[in-house]
Design a protein around this motif. Structure first.
Motif, short mmCIF file in Angstrom:
data_model
loop_
_atom_site.label_atom_id
_atom_site.label_comp_id
_atom_site.label_asym_id
_atom_site.label_seq_id
_atom_site.Cartn_x
_atom_site.Cartn_y
_atom_site.Cartn_z
N ILE A 106 -23.28 9.28 6.19
CA ILE A 106 -22.94 10.49 5.49
C ILE A 106 -24.56 10.45 4.66
O ILE A 106 -24.26 11.28 4.29
CB ILE A 106 -21.63 9.79 4.11
N ALA A 107 -24.14 9.24 4.31
CA ALA A 107 -25.35 9.64 3.40
C ALA A 107 -26.58 9.70 4.52
O ALA A 107 -27.75 10.71 3.12
CB ALA A 107 -25.94 7.43 3.33
N LYS A 108 -27.24 10.09 4.82
CA LYS A 108 -28.16 10.57 5.99
C LYS A 108 -27.98 11.75 5.86
O LYS A 108 -29.02 12.98 5.13
CB LYS A 108 -28.21 10.28 7.79
N SER A 109 -26.93 12.02 5.85
CA SER A 109 -26.72 13.61 6.22
C SER A 109 -26.47 14.10 4.54
O SER A 109 -26.87 15.42 4.20
CB SER A 109 -25.13 13.91 6.31
N ILE A 110 -26.48 13.81 3.86
CA ILE A 110 -26.49 14.04 2.41
C ILE A 110 -28.24 14.07 1.46
O ILE A 110 -28.63 15.15 0.89
CB ILE A 110 -25.55 13.27 1.46
N SER A 111 -28.51 13.25 1.92
CA SER A 111 -30.21 12.47 1.82
C SER A 111 -30.86 13.08 2.59
O SER A 111 -32.47 13.67 2.06
CB SER A 111 -30.66 11.31 1.33
N SER A 112 -30.67 13.68 3.89
CA SER A 112 -31.78 14.46 4.41
C SER A 112 -32.36 15.81 4.25
O SER A 112 -33.64 15.93 4.81
CB SER A 112 -30.45 15.01 5.60
N ASP A 113 -31.56 16.49 3.33
CA ASP A 113 -32.57 18.36 2.75
C ASP A 113 -33.65 17.88 2.18
O ASP A 113 -34.17 18.18 1.44
CB ASP A 113 -31.42 19.19 3.20
N GLY A 114 -33.47 16.42 1.10
CA GLY A 114 -34.27 16.26 0.05
C GLY A 114 -33.57 16.85 -1.26
O GLY A 114 -34.08 17.45 -2.37
N ARG A 115 -32.49 17.37 -1.34
CA ARG A 115 -31.95 17.43 -2.71
C ARG A 115 -30.57 17.36 -2.60
O ARG A 115 -30.19 17.20 -1.82
CB ARG A 115 -31.95 19.01 -2.70
N THR A 116 -30.72 17.61 -3.88
CA THR A 116 -28.85 16.33 -4.34
C THR A 116 -28.24 17.39 -5.68
O THR A 116 -28.32 18.19 -6.46
CB THR A 116 -28.48 14.94 -4.78
N ASN A 117 -26.76 17.30 -5.57
CA ASN A 117 -25.89 17.19 -6.95
C ASN A 117 -24.50 17.34 -6.88
O ASN A 117 -24.45 15.38 -5.98
CB ASN A 117 -25.99 18.85 -6.44
N TRP A 118 -23.82 17.09 -8.08
CA TRP A 118 -23.06 15.94 -8.48
C TRP A 118 -21.77 16.04 -7.29
O TRP A 118 -20.88 15.13 -6.91
CB TRP A 118 -22.75 16.54 -9.85
N TYR A 119 -21.82 17.38 -6.45
CA TYR A 119 -20.36 17.31 -5.24
C TYR A 119 -20.96 16.32 -4.89
O TYR A 119 -20.08 15.60 -3.63
CB TYR A 119 -20.02 18.50 -4.36
N GLU A 120 -22.36 15.77 -4.10
CA GLU A 120 -22.59 15.42 -3.16
C GLU A 120 -22.51 13.88 -3.28
O GLU A 120 -22.07 12.95 -2.41
CB GLU A 120 -23.89 15.06 -2.65
N GLY A 121 -22.79 13.82 -4.42
CA GLY A 121 -21.91 11.96 -5.05
C GLY A 121 -20.43 11.68 -5.20
O GLY A 121 -20.79 10.83 -4.43
N ALA A 122 -20.06 12.71 -5.77
CA ALA A 122 -18.55 12.19 -4.86
C ALA A 122 -18.00 12.71 -4.04
O ALA A 122 -17.70 11.51 -3.56
CB ALA A 122 -18.11 14.21 -5.34
N LEU A 123 -18.22 13.13 -2.94
CA LEU A 123 -18.43 12.40 -2.20
C LEU A 123 -18.76 11.06 -0.90
O LEU A 123 -17.71 10.79 -0.41
CB LEU A 123 -19.06 13.61 -0.41
N LEU A 124 -19.72 11.14 -1.79
CA LEU A 124 -20.49 9.38 -1.16
C LEU A 124 -19.25 8.60 -1.58
O LEU A 124 -18.32 7.63 -1.60
CB LEU A 124 -21.69 9.33 -2.10
N LEU A 125 -18.73 8.45 -3.31
CA LEU A 125 -18.13 7.38 -3.88
C LEU A 125 -17.01 8.01 -2.86
O LEU A 125 -15.68 7.32 -3.61
CB LEU A 125 -17.59 7.99 -5.71
N ILE A 126 -16.44 8.62 -2.55
CA ILE A 126 -14.66 9.30 -2.12
C ILE A 126 -15.00 7.73 -1.10
O ILE A 126 -13.15 7.87 -0.47
CB ILE A 126 -14.36 10.57 -1.90
N VAL A 127 -15.55 8.19 0.11
CA VAL A 127 -15.65 7.09 1.09
C VAL A 127 -15.82 5.82 0.52
O VAL A 127 -15.09 5.38 1.23
CB VAL A 127 -17.05 7.55 2.05
N TYR A 128 -16.61 5.33 -0.60
CA TYR A 128 -16.70 4.43 -1.09
C TYR A 128 -15.30 3.50 -1.17
O TYR A 128 -14.27 2.92 -0.91
CB TYR A 128 -17.26 3.82 -2.18
N VAL A 129 -14.12 4.37 -2.18
CA VAL A 129 -12.88 4.09 -1.91
C VAL A 129 -12.18 3.70 -0.97
O VAL A 129 -11.03 3.22 -0.88
CB VAL A 129 -12.18 5.30 -3.18
#
Length: 353
Positions: A321-344
């Motif tokens: 999931i980290a690769k999927s989110i960071s591969s385009d070189g752009r981020t937003n708050w929703y992508e951060g929320a997805l990472l936190l959901i997987v962590y929980v």
């Protein structure tokens, strides 16, 4: 918290942690005091590395922050290795990797995204980081598969573990040469035209380096005191070594990266935040874990590099999931929320183990 109040709390907690350890206040009290103390010590470590980063530049600064941020985890793990708690060491390595990829990166991207609609960083750096993360999964999965299916002897397992450890350290050194020397300009964060945003460093260069060394020494002491409580603490509360290693120790040990990466992201320095979070995970997988295997040979039985299916699954999911989110070189708050959901999800699953 202003600087004077922070240093007062830091010194009081450090002294209190030492007193509670040597005066035997009781396992729970010692654990709580040491855990809070190491959070402040890690925060001190984070402030010192951020100040040094001002003089060193963003990429080298991010590397230094990840390196000294991992000092707490490395020191804690060395004491665990000395005690022969190999399963807890591997769990803490797992927790460090998923904690950096999901919690540290997730919080940075989420909070930075709430302040800035979209944040950008170097795409080529993201691509290389992704490749290295996949390498770390392969390197950790291969020995687990071969040793378990081919029924290797203890000597064969030891030989394979040490060989892979040496290869991973070489791979990490080559990555440092590639990213810091031969392709330094290509991987520079061009989005940050004014990397320091006109801010003054917290301390002078000399004081920053001195504080960096002092914070590392303090981390070593508090880490030993914390490790001394873990045997009894896990037994008293019926917690598994896997959960304690993967989440409690990892969260405490990652405190420096948490504070530094989130602060940088909220200043729109997402490139440096990503460098700390992903760079720290890579350092744990490609350098810290191999070093721990080599260090274990000094204390007696050699720790193998065989991770459990649960730990490998958690690492693979986090990398994916980290690769999927960071591969385009752009981020937003929703992508951060997805990472936190997987962590929980992973955290609750580990708690039930």
């Amino acid at each position: 918290m202003n600087q004077k109040l922070f240093f007062t709390a830091l010194i009081v907690l450090f002294v209190l942690s030492g007193v509670s350890h040597y005066a035997h206040f009781g396992t729970v009290t010692e654990f709580i005091i040491s855990a809070i103390a190491i959070l402040f010590v890690a925060g001190f470590l984070g402030k010192a590395t951020e100040s040094v980063a001002h003089y060193a530049g963003q990429r080298l600064g991010g590397f230094l922050n990840a390196t000294f941020g991992n000092a707490a985890e490395l020191i804690i793990a060395i004491f665990l290795v000395r005690e022969g708690l190999f399963s807890m060491v591997k769990a803490s390595i797992t927790g460090s990797i998923i904690g950096n990829l999901l919690l540290v990166l997730g919080l940075s991207v989420f909070l930075g995204g709430l302040k800035f609609k979209e944040q950008r960083f170097n795409v080529q750096l993201a691509s290389h980081n992704s490749s290295l993360m996949i390498l770390s999964v392969i390197a950790l999965a291969i020995p687990a598969i071969f040793i378990s299916t081919q029924h290797f002897s203890t000597q064969q397992s030891k030989m394979l573990s040490i060989t892979i450890a040496v290869i991973l350290i070489i791979a990490y050194i080559l990555w440092l040469i590639f990213s810091m020397v031969t392709h330094k300009d290509v991987l520079a964060d061009k989005e940050e035209t004014t990397p320091d945003h006109g801010e003054d460093p917290a301390w002078s260069k000399g004081i920053s380096i001195l504080f960096l060394v002092l914070a590392t020494v303090m981390t070593a002491f508090v880490s030993e005191w914390l490790v001394g409580t873990l045997h009894t603490f896990t037994a008293d509360f019926g917690l598994s070594e896997v959960f304690v290693g993967a989440f409690l120790i990892a969260i405490v040990g990652n405190a420096a990266e948490h504070s530094a990466a989130v602060m940088l992201a909220m200043k729109n320095k997402i490139g440096a935040a990503v460098e700390i979070a992903i760079g720290s995970s890579l350092q744990i997988a490609l350098f810290v874990s191999p070093v721990l295997i080599l260090v274990s040979t000094l204390f007696g039985p050699t720790m193998d590099i065989v991770f459990t299916p649960i730990e490998l699954t958690a690492i693979a999911v986090s990398v994916f999931i980290a690769k999927s989110i960071s591969s385009d070189g752009r981020t937003n708050w929703y992508e951060g929320a997805l990472l936190l959901i997987v962590y929980v999800i992973l955290g609750f699953s580990f708690y039930l183990v």
